[in-house]
Write an enzyme that holds these catalytic residues in place. Structure first.
Site, short mmCIF file in Angstrom:
data_model
loop_
_atom_site.label_atom_id
_atom_site.label_comp_id
_atom_site.label_asym_id
_atom_site.label_seq_id
_atom_site.Cartn_x
_atom_site.Cartn_y
_atom_site.Cartn_z
CG HIS A 206 -0.24 0.29 2.25
ND1 HIS A 206 0.71 -0.53 3.22
CD2 HIS A 206 -0.16 1.34 3.17
CE1 HIS A 206 0.92 -0.07 4.05
NE2 HIS A 206 0.73 1.24 4.22
C1 UD1 Z 1 -2.24 5.53 6.11
C2 UD1 Z 1 -0.75 5.66 6.73
C3 UD1 Z 1 0.19 4.64 6.71
C4 UD1 Z 1 -0.41 3.41 7.07
C5 UD1 Z 1 -1.73 3.23 6.32
C6 UD1 Z 1 -2.10 1.60 6.75
C7 UD1 Z 1 -0.40 8.25 7.01
C8 UD1 Z 1 0.36 9.36 6.44
N1 UD1 Z 1 -0.09 7.14 6.19
O1 UD1 Z 1 -2.09 5.10 4.72
O2 UD1 Z 1 1.49 5.09 7.44
O3 UD1 Z 1 0.97 2.59 6.82
O4 UD1 Z 1 -2.50 4.06 6.65
O5 UD1 Z 1 -3.20 1.50 5.99
O6 UD1 Z 1 -0.94 8.29 7.74
N2 UD1 Z 1 -9.33 4.69 2.04
C9 UD1 Z 1 -10.39 4.28 2.02
N3 UD1 Z 1 -11.01 3.83 3.10
C10 UD1 Z 1 -10.47 4.01 4.33
C11 UD1 Z 1 -9.16 4.72 4.35
C12 UD1 Z 1 -8.63 5.17 3.20
O7 UD1 Z 1 -11.08 3.96 0.88
O8 UD1 Z 1 -10.88 3.65 5.28
C13 UD1 Z 1 -8.49 5.28 0.72
C14 UD1 Z 1 -8.85 6.55 0.27
O9 UD1 Z 1 -8.84 6.61 -1.08
C15 UD1 Z 1 -7.50 7.19 0.74
C16 UD1 Z 1 -6.53 6.26 0.55
O10 UD1 Z 1 -6.97 5.03 0.86
O11 UD1 Z 1 -7.32 8.51 -0.17
C17 UD1 Z 1 -5.40 6.51 1.39
O12 UD1 Z 1 -5.79 6.64 2.88
P1 UD1 Z 1 -4.72 7.51 3.71
O13 UD1 Z 1 -5.44 7.42 5.28
O14 UD1 Z 1 -4.59 8.86 3.33
O15 UD1 Z 1 -3.54 6.87 3.76
P2 UD1 Z 1 -3.30 5.10 3.89
O16 UD1 Z 1 -2.44 4.92 2.55
O17 UD1 Z 1 -4.38 4.28 4.16
#
Ligand code: UD1
Length: 365
Positions: A206
């Site tokens: 991821h």
């Molecule tokens: C976040 C953390 C990362 C961790 C990861 C574990 C930061 C900077 N990054 O990354 O360190 O390893 O979580 O999972 O805090 N999304 C969904 N549903 C959700 C959450 C996210 O669809 O419940 C999708 C959205 O499109 C979003 C993307 O995932 O834009 C990224 O989510 P985000 O929380 O920004 O970062 P992660 O890549 O999940």
């Protein structure tokens, strides 16, 4: 009474806070308040974990959701400031290195509330990683720095953090792993996936550096294309990676691999079941490098570096980056039984949360 805000935001936070919440129950003078920022909000990224980890429903939920780094961090800060005004805690506990960790620490420090950072001192020395910035910012303003491995002690000392703030306590995530081992073994996830093969590789992916780049994502898929000929691959997919497969038009490449099984994100117990029984793990996660080290399962980390060097020095982890040939070579070693054997790092014994709460109680009473 010591009032403590226990903060969670994203998936890797839940299994770290759960043992701390539990350990606090033994102290009648400690009052935990569970705050969920809502950084992760999908049922499979959040609610499932609360159920599996027997976490109580959050006392406070901030509905922050996904956005750019600045917007997400800012939203958390605005909402968390109101929480501190209302709750007037004695301590804020943050875990790991996600945006929620740094945002809530910043707010607490400006409002004069003490901060405990659990999993302090880890450094990849790669500032292109958002997590590295979150770790550094959080550590510099924390009052209690709870460290999981010896490299953390060295890094914090070098950065000039006062020694009395630093506590080597082991790893709360391993507390959860140990506590839930029996339950995880009872999961029937393999049956639900119709997996008849005893052996399989487990993949998680991821990191933006891997999945947001077509070149890097393709290099990893090329390695999977070779490995899946010898070993079925199970790949519970993070929402970010799922979105990027579509955006980068990689679905056709994936469809050609008959032994690569992509599935929805799994809950904690199902995932732990697959981890416990995997022949090999390929990941770019931070925590999974440590969980495989504890379990003695070979881990191939598809990153250029790790902030958890103990997993390489003492554990079963090998860092390979996005080098297709290296990934294949390391996987072959595992299949030939020639992978390195590891040991369990110091203090990864299931009692870290108890140590943390005992220190907090002693210093704040
Ligand atoms: C976040 C953390 C990362 C961790 C990861 C574990 C930061 C900077 N990054 O990354 O360190 O390893 O979580 O999972 O805090 N999304 C969904 N549903 C959700 C959450 C996210 O669809 O419940 C999708 C959205 O499109 C979003 C993307 O995932 O834009 C990224 O989510 P985000 O929380 O920004 O970062 P992660 O890549 O999940």
């Amino acid at each position: 009474m010591i009032k403590v805000l226990n903060v969670v935001g994203a998936r890797p936070n839940f299994m770290k806070i759960a043992p701390i919440q539990r350990a606090m129950q033994a102290y009648s003078n400690v009052q935990p308040v569970l705050v969920h920022t809502g950084q992760h909000y999908d049922e499979k990224m959040s609610k499932l974990f609360f159920e599996d980890l027997q976490l109580p429903k959050p006392d406070i939920y901030l509905h922050v959701g996904s956005a750019s780094h600045a917007v997400q961090t800012a939203k958390i800060m605005i909402e968390f400031e109101k929480v501190i005004q209302q709750e007037k805690p004695d301590l804020v506990i943050v875990v790991g290195d996600v945006n929620s960790t740094a945002a809530c620490s910043l707010v607490a420090s400006k409002m004069g509330v003490k901060i405990a950072h659990v999993e302090a001192g880890l450094r990849s020395f790669d500032r292109a990683m958002p997590e590295e910035i979150n770790r550094m910012v959080t550590d510099v303003i924390s009052d209690f720095l709870f460290v999981t491995e010896k490299s953390g002690l060295v890094n914090l000392k070098k950065e000039g953090i006062a020694e009395e703030k630093i506590h080597f306590v082991g790893h709360v995530m391993i507390d959860s792993l140990i506590y839930f081992t029996e339950k995880a073994q009872q999961s029937d996830i393999k049956k639900r996936l119709h997996m008849d093969s005893k052996d399989y590789a487990l993949v998680t992916l991821h990191r933006p550096s891997n999945v947001d780049s077509k070149i890097n994502f393709t290099k990893l898929l090329e390695a999977f294309d070779v490995i899946e000929k010898d070993l079925p691959i199970l790949f519970p997919i993070h929402p970010r990676s799922k979105k990027m497969i579509e955006n980068l038009q990689l679905q056709d490449t994936i469809d050609k691999m008959k032994n690569l099984h992509i599935m929805e994100p799994l809950g904690y117990l199902d995932f732990m079941h697959l981890l416990h029984n995997a022949k090999l793990v390929l990941t770019d996660s931070g925590g999974i490098q440590e969980e495989t080290t504890y379990l003695g399962i070979p881990c191939i980390t598809m990153r250029e570096n790790t902030e958890r060097p103990i997993t390489v020095e003492v554990g079963t982890n090998t860092i390979v980056g996005t080098n297709t040939a290296l990934i294949i070579e390391e996987a072959k070693k595992v299949l030939d039984g020639k992978n390195k054997k590891g040991q369990i790092p110091d203090l990864w014994d299931g009692k870290s949360a108890e140590r943390i709460v005992s220190i907090i109680n002693k210093e704040l009473s």
